[in-house]
Design a protein around this motif. Structure first.
Motif, PDB file in Angstrom:
ATOM      1  N   ASP A 129      -6.368   6.482  -5.575  1.00 45.83           N
ATOM      2  CA  ASP A 129      -5.887   5.322  -4.816  1.00 45.83           C
ATOM      3  C   ASP A 129      -4.602   5.607  -4.033  1.00 45.83           C
ATOM      4  O   ASP A 129      -3.854   4.691  -3.695  1.00 45.83           O
ATOM      5  N   GLU A 132      -4.358   3.676  -0.812  1.00 44.48           N
ATOM      6  CA  GLU A 132      -4.157   2.244  -1.081  1.00 44.48           C
ATOM      7  C   GLU A 132      -2.706   1.970  -1.477  1.00 44.48           C
ATOM      8  O   GLU A 132      -2.110   0.983  -1.064  1.00 44.48           O
ATOM      9  N   THR A 133      -2.155   2.894  -2.300  1.00 46.90           N
ATOM     10  CA  THR A 133      -0.757   2.741  -2.712  1.00 46.90           C
ATOM     11  C   THR A 133       0.156   2.770  -1.497  1.00 46.90           C
ATOM     12  O   THR A 133       1.054   1.934  -1.358  1.00 46.90           O
TER      13      THR A 133
END
Ligand code: C2E
Ligand code: MG
Ligand code: MG
Ligand code: MG
Length: 281
Positions: A129, A132-133
């Motif tokens: 992720d 996304e982070t």
């Protein structure tokens, strides 16, 4: 031999090894605590336009002011953070703080754009992720994606190549820029360089250091600058300490530079002043 030294312990054992282990465990738990208590700090080193000497942005460099050991160098604790997985929350904190700070300075300077570079460890690429982070940090801080640069070493290209390529494509899709740090010290092939969506090459300090001293290093640096140009990438020289190095790099057509010649990495307050003044350094 081991018996003579310590008695009854396995061969190859040396007391320093145990001390080293204990020290490492101690540092690890201290680091975890420091991160949780918000004790880590960022210093900022200006990135300078070689043509104008203007500060176009900063590289965020993490610092750990340890209560008893004094300031600990990132080269001494980043490997511990990587080995323990702490690098993931640590890296997220660095990214968030650097973006928050960039937005604050840029606003205070009437919206003048400020590029912020953040180092990302190869271990952070193991996180599915990651993109996304980063997206969440951009949204939360209001940082413009095109002003954020993520720096990674050649190891990101060379390990888990396919998986990391996918990660880089997803990061690129956010609109940020990607730089290869310490370029020239790793083993990335030129073919990889073309395959990966990289925007910037940061020429390692070890080349810059010997500019004008060793003809071979001068030729290598020149080659990296030309390589960057022919691939449509910007080049940033690391570790400029002397005017001669600056002059040589400018002559070669290198776009940006960092180094003690312009400024050491400085605490936030000082970096903010440097940016606000807007004067060449
Ligand atoms: P780097 O990203 O290649 O950063 C450049 C290092 O060279 C910095 O050391 C900087 O202080 C130093 N430097 C800059 N200009 C000069 C110069 O003119 N002469 C000399 N001798 N040195 C110069 P620093 O701050 O100790 O950081 C060392 C390394 O630790 C960084 O190398 C980077 O790989 C890592 N690091 C630092 N902060 C972070 C972070 O937030 N996350 C991760 N993953 N790694 C970090
Ligand atoms: Mg760097
Ligand atoms: Mg570097
Ligand atoms: Mg370096």
């Amino acid at each position: 031999h081991a018996k003579a030294a310590g008695g009854g312990v396995y061969a190859g054992y040396r007391p320093q090894m145990r001390d080293g282990l204990i020290e490492r465990l101690e540092l690890e738990s201290d680091l975890r605590g420091a991160l949780e208590r918000g004790e880590l700090r960022l210093h900022y080193q200006p990135t300078v336009d070689l043509a104008t000497h203007e500060v176009v942005g900063f590289e965020a460099l993490v610092r750990w002011p340890h209560p008893t050991r004094g300031m600990i160098n990132p080269l001494d604790f980043i490997p511990i953070a990587e080995a323990t997985g702490l690098i993931v929350p640590l890296g997220r904190w660095v990214l968030h703080e650097a973006c928050r700070q960039a937005v604050e300075w840029s606003r205070a300077a009437g919206g003048r754009p400020l590029k912020m570079s953040v180092n990302v460890s190869v271990r952070q690429f193991d996180q599915p992720d990651l993109a996304e982070t980063v997206a969440a940090v951009l949204a939360d801080t209001g940082m413009a994606a095109d002003l954020l640069c993520l720096e990674m070493t050649e190891s990101v290209l060379m390990t888990d190549t396919e998986a990391n390529l996918e990660q880089l494509v997803r990061l690129k899709a956010l609109g940020l820029t990607l730089a290869i740090d310490d370029f020239g010290t790793g083993y990335s092939s030129l073919a990889y360089l073309r395959r990966f969506p990289v925007d910037t090459l940061k020429i390692d300090r070890s080349f810059v250091e010997r500019l004008g001293v060793l003809a071979d290093d001068t030729a290598l640096t020149d080659t990296i600058v030309r390589l960057g140009k022919s691939l449509g990438m910007a080049t940033v020289a690391e570790g400029i300490e002397e005017f001669g190095q600056l002059a040589a790099l400018r002559e070669m057509g290198c776009s940006y530079a960092q180094g003690y010649y312009f400024s050491r990495p400085v605490p936030a307050a000082e970096a903010g002043r440097l940016f606000m003044e807007g004067a060449p350094v």
